[in-house]
Design a protein around this motif. Structure first.
Motif, short mmCIF file in Angstrom:
data_model
loop_
_atom_site.label_atom_id
_atom_site.label_comp_id
_atom_site.label_asym_id
_atom_site.label_seq_id
_atom_site.Cartn_x
_atom_site.Cartn_y
_atom_site.Cartn_z
N LEU B 40 42.59 41.50 54.36
CA LEU B 40 43.00 40.11 54.20
C LEU B 40 43.30 39.94 52.86
CD1 LEU B 40 42.66 37.30 55.94
CD2 LEU B 40 40.59 36.85 54.43
N LEU B 41 42.69 40.48 51.83
CA LEU B 41 43.14 40.56 50.47
C LEU B 41 44.25 41.26 50.37
CD1 LEU B 41 39.59 40.52 48.68
CD2 LEU B 41 41.28 38.52 48.65
N ALA B 42 44.41 42.35 50.99
CA ALA B 42 45.55 43.29 50.83
C ALA B 42 46.75 42.63 51.16
CB ALA B 42 45.62 44.40 51.56
N TRP B 43 46.59 41.85 52.50
CA TRP B 43 47.74 40.84 52.87
C TRP B 43 48.21 39.82 51.81
CZ3 TRP B 43 47.24 35.73 54.76
CH2 TRP B 43 48.74 35.27 55.26
N LEU B 44 47.23 39.17 51.21
CA LEU B 44 47.39 38.21 50.17
C LEU B 44 48.01 38.78 49.14
CD1 LEU B 44 44.18 35.76 50.08
CD2 LEU B 44 46.64 35.19 50.20
N PHE B 45 47.65 39.91 48.73
CA PHE B 45 48.18 40.57 47.31
C PHE B 45 49.47 41.12 47.67
CE2 PHE B 45 43.80 41.51 45.62
CZ PHE B 45 43.52 40.19 45.13
N GLY B 46 49.68 41.28 48.96
CA GLY B 46 51.02 41.93 49.25
C GLY B 46 52.24 41.12 48.99
N MET B 47 51.96 39.65 49.14
CA MET B 47 52.81 38.72 48.87
C MET B 47 53.22 38.94 47.37
SD MET B 47 51.92 35.80 51.43
CE MET B 47 50.18 34.90 50.90
N LEU B 48 52.39 39.31 46.47
CA LEU B 48 52.81 39.35 45.19
C LEU B 48 53.50 40.50 44.79
CD1 LEU B 48 49.37 37.98 43.84
CD2 LEU B 48 51.46 36.70 44.02
N GLY B 49 53.47 41.65 45.60
CA GLY B 49 54.03 43.00 45.13
C GLY B 49 53.54 44.12 46.28
N ASP B 50 53.81 45.24 45.95
CA ASP B 50 53.53 46.22 47.08
C ASP B 50 53.18 47.51 46.19
OD1 ASP B 50 57.00 46.87 47.95
OD2 ASP B 50 56.13 46.99 45.83
N GLY B 51 52.70 48.64 47.04
CA GLY B 51 52.31 49.87 46.55
C GLY B 51 50.86 50.00 46.46
N MET B 52 50.37 51.18 45.95
CA MET B 52 49.11 51.43 46.07
C MET B 52 47.97 50.44 45.39
SD MET B 52 47.45 53.95 47.20
CE MET B 52 46.20 54.54 46.48
N TRP B 53 48.62 49.67 44.17
CA TRP B 53 47.43 48.76 43.36
C TRP B 53 47.36 47.73 44.32
CZ3 TRP B 53 48.10 43.72 42.72
CH2 TRP B 53 49.33 43.08 42.81
N VAL B 54 48.03 47.37 45.52
CA VAL B 54 47.67 46.36 46.22
C VAL B 54 46.29 46.62 46.98
CG1 VAL B 54 48.16 45.10 48.49
CG2 VAL B 54 49.94 45.32 46.68
N TRP B 55 46.13 47.91 47.56
CA TRP B 55 44.87 48.23 48.21
C TRP B 55 43.83 48.38 47.11
CZ3 TRP B 55 44.57 47.58 53.18
CH2 TRP B 55 45.58 47.52 53.95
N ILE B 56 44.17 49.20 46.20
CA ILE B 56 43.07 49.19 45.14
C ILE B 56 42.66 47.95 44.56
CG2 ILE B 56 42.66 50.05 42.76
CD1 ILE B 56 44.71 52.17 43.05
N ALA B 57 43.58 47.04 44.23
CA ALA B 57 42.82 45.52 43.94
C ALA B 57 42.35 44.95 44.96
CB ALA B 57 44.12 44.84 43.51
N ALA B 58 42.63 45.09 46.20
CA ALA B 58 42.01 44.55 47.29
C ALA B 58 40.64 45.11 47.55
CB ALA B 58 42.76 44.67 48.52
#
Lengths: 158, 378
Positions: B40-58
Motif C-alpha cells: 500500500l505504501l509503495a503504491w502511495l510513494f510510487g506516485m512521488l517517484g520510482d526506483g528502489m527507494w520506494v520499496w525501502i521507504a515503504a
C-alpha cells in the motif's frame, strides 16, 4: 574565642581577614580563621586553610562569636549552635565571589538571626554589638514536608 | 545497564517486534499485515517517484507503523525501558479498569474460536507498580482457522491498547503446552480473564478470577511493603547548595542518589548521610567541560532511571535536570536561600520545566507565581 569562616570557594576575602587580623593584634582577641583560598596570611590569629567538618563544628560549638562570610553554609552552621553571628557579604564587584550575598544577609538580619556587616571598617563596632546579641528563634522550613507530601501523593499513594 | 536504557531497548524492539516470541500462526498474521502495508505504501510513494527507494521507504515506514500499531510500544517504554511519565495507567485502579474492560468485551462477544484468555506477571502475584505491564495470552480452540482468527483478535487488542496508551504485551498461544514452555506457570496461578465453558480449568488446572487478583492486590497494599519510594537524583553543587538539598530531603520517602561536585570537603559533608552518591564535573562556563557534564548527566539518568530529580542549583545541575525531565522524571527545584527578592539564573531557567518549585523567601513568589513558599532551610 571568635571563630571566623570565609568559606571554601576559590576567591580571596582579604577585605574581612585583614582588618580582623589587625583588630586581633590591637585588642588581643583570641581569633581562629578557616582561611580557605584567602591570600592574606594573618599574623595575630590562629588559622587553617581547610578543616574537617566535624572539627569545625566542634570549634563553632565552643565559640563565643562567629564571624562568617554571607554564604548559606557558614551562617547555617553557626545558627545550629545559636551563636551570635556577624555576617559579611562578599561583593562580586570586588571579585570576592561569583554571586551577591547581601540579599540573604539583609533578609536574615531583618529576621533577627544575625548582625550584618557591609563595611568592614565597622568591624570592631559589630563585634562589640554581637557580644550582647542572641539570634532570634527560627521557624522550621516547611519545604521538607511540602516535598514529602508531593512525593507521597505523586509516587506512593496514587 | 546500557541494554536496559531507553534507546537500545527501543531499537531492539523496532527490529524484532516480538516476532521471535510468536508462534507460526501469529507470525503469519503479522507478516501478512505488514506485507499489505508495504504494498500500500509503495503504491502511495510510487506516485512521488520510482526506483528502489520506494520499496525501502515503504518497508521502513510499514515496519515502524507495525512497531507502533501492531506491537507493544507502551509496555516497552514503561516496563522494559523504565521510562516514566509516558503512561496514563500508573494508577492501580485505572490499570485494573482497563483489564476489566478487556474481560467485559470477551464476555459480551464470547468468540467461538477462543478457548480462553489468561493473564500472567506481577499483578497475579498481587504486586502492582507504576511500571507494571499486562502480560495477556489468548488461547484458540483447536484448528488453524480458529488460531488465525484468535491471532486477529490479539492484533485488535494490541491496536486498542496502543491507541489508549495502555502498557500491554499480548500474544496468542496455541495450547497449554506452548503456555508451559513460554510462561512461568509453576510459581504463580494465571488469572483467567475468559474461559469457553470450563476449558481453561481443564487445560490449565487451577486459575484465579478477577476478584482473587483484586483481593490479593488489596492485601499487599495494606502490607505496603511492595510500595517502594521513588528513585530520585538529588543534584546540587558543593557547599551551601548541597547542604540545602540535604536538609530539604530530610525525612522524605526517597531512594535517593546524591550527585554533586567532587570537592575536597564534599566527602566530609556527605559522611554519615547514608545515600548513594555520584559526581559531576563543574563546567565553569567552559564549553568542552559542559559537554562532559552533559555526557555524565546522560549516563547518570540512564543508569539510575530516576522518577524524580530534585535540585537546589547552581548552574552545573541544568543538564542533569533537563535530561532526567526529558526522559520522564518529575523535576523539583528549590531556589537557594541566597535569593530573597531576585531569581537565580538557574532557577529562572528551570522554572518553566519544574513540576514543583519551592522558594525559601516570600518576596520571590512575585517572581515565581506558581512556586510554593516554605521558609529558610536551616
Amino acid at each position: 574565642m571568635i571563630v571566623t569562616l570565609v568559606g571554601t570557594g576559590p576567591d580571596s576575602f582579604e577585605r574581612l581577614v585583614r582588618p580582623l587580623d589587625e583588630l586581633a593584634g590591637k585588642n588581643g582577641w583570641d581569633v581562629f580563621i578557616q582561611l580557605g583560598h584567602t591570600r592574606y596570611v594573618p599574623s595575630h590569629c590562629k588559622y587553617e586553610r581547610f578543616l574537617d567538618r566535624s572539627v569545625l563544628l566542634r570549634m563553632i560549638e565552643g565559640a563565643e562569636l562567629v564571624i562568617t562570610q554571607g554564604g548559606y553554609g557558614g551562617i547555617r552552621d553557626a545558627l545550629l549552635f545559636n551563636k551570635p553571628i556577624v555576617a559579611v557579604p562578599r561583593d562580586p564587584t570586588l571579585n570576592e565571589s561569583p554571586d551577591y550575598q547581601d540579599e540573604m544577609v539583609k533578609a536574615m538580619e531583618e529576621k533577627g538571626y544575625l548582625i550584618g556587616l557591609y563595611d568592614t571598617n565597622q568591624l570592631e563596632l559589630s563585634v562589640e554589638k554581637a557580644k550582647s546579641f542572641s539570634p532570634a528563634a527560627r521557624d522550621a522550613s516547611t519545604i521538607p514536608s511540602l516535598l514529602a507530601d508531593y512525593v507521597t501523593k505523586r509516587f506512593i499513594c496514587h | 545497564m546500557i541494554l536496559s536504557s531507553p534507546l537500545p531497548v527501543l531499537l531492539r524492539y523496532w527490529l524484532v517486534q516480538g516476532v521471535l516470541y510468536m508462534n507460526w500462526m501469529e507470525r503469519l498474521h503479522r507478516f501478512a499485515l505488514e506485507a499489505l502495508l508495504i504494498v500500500l505504501l509503495a503504491w502511495l510513494f510510487g506516485m512521488l517517484g520510482d526506483g528502489m527507494w520506494v520499496w525501502i521507504a515503504a518497508f521502513l515506514a510499514a515496519h515502524t507503523m507495525s512497531a507502533i500499531f501492531n506491537g507493544h510500544p507502551f509496555a516497552v517504554l514503561v516496563h522494559d525501558a523504565g521510562v516514566r511519565g509516558v503512561c496514563y495507567y500508573r494508577d492501580r485502579d485505572r490499570f485494573l479498569g482497563y483489564v476489566e474492560d478487556m474481560q467485559a468485551r470477551l464476555e459480551r462477544d464470547r468468540p467461538i474460536y477462543l478457548a480462553g484468555a489468561l493473564v500472567f506477571g506481577s499483578i497475579v502475584r498481587g504486586v502492582f507498580r507504576p511500571t507494571s505491564d499486562l502480560d495477556a495470552r489468548y488461547i484458540p480452540m483447536p484448528g488453524a482457522w480458529n488460531a488465525l482468527r484468535t491471532a486477529h483478535l490479539v492484533f485488535v487488542e494490541r491496536l486498542r491498547s496502543t491507541l489508549k496508551g495502555f502498557p500491554m504485551d499480548i500474544y496468542m498461544f496455541r495450547d497449554a503446552r506452548e503456555t508451559a514452555a513460554k510462561m512461568n506457570v509453576s510459581g504463580e496461578l494465571p488469572l483467567a480473564l475468559y474461559s469457553r465453558g470450563s476449558l481453561v480449568a481443564e487445560k490449565f488446572g487451577k486459575v484465579m478470577s478477577m476478584d482473587d487478583v483484586k483481593d490479593l492486590l488489596k492485601k499487599n497494599i495494606s502490607q505496603s511493603d511492595e510500595i517502594k519510594p521513588p528513585r530520585a537524583i538529588v543534584v546540587a553543587s558543593g557547599g551551601g547548595h548541597l547542604a540545602e538539598a540535604l536538609l530539604a530531603i530530610k525525612g522524605v520517602p526517597l531512594r535517593a542518589i546524591i550527585v554533586t561536585l567532587r570537592l575536597p570537603h564534599t566527602e566530609k559533608t556527605l559522611q554519615g548521610v547514608g545515600w548513594k552518591r555520584d559526581y559531576l564535573i563543574n563546567p565553569h562556563g567552559d564549553a568542552l567541560k559542559y559537554l562532559v557534564n552533559i555526557w555524565q548527566s546522560f549516563w547518570l539518568v540512564v543508569k539510575n532511571r530516576p522518577e524524580l530529580v530534585i535540585s537546589t542549583g547552581a548552574g552545573m545541575v541544568v543538564p542533569t535536570c533537563l535530561i532526567a525531565k526529558f526522559l520522564g522524571a518529575k523535576l523539583v527545584f528549590i531556589e537557594t536561600a541566597a535569593r530573597v527578592t531576585t531569581p537565580s539564573r538557574t532557577g529562572k531557567f528551570l522554572y518553566r520545566f519544574a513540576d514543583e518549585f519551592y522558594v525559601q523567601w516570600e518576596p520571590l513568589l512575585k517572581v515565581y507565581p506558581k512556586a510554593k513558599y516554605g521558609g529558610v532551610l536551616l
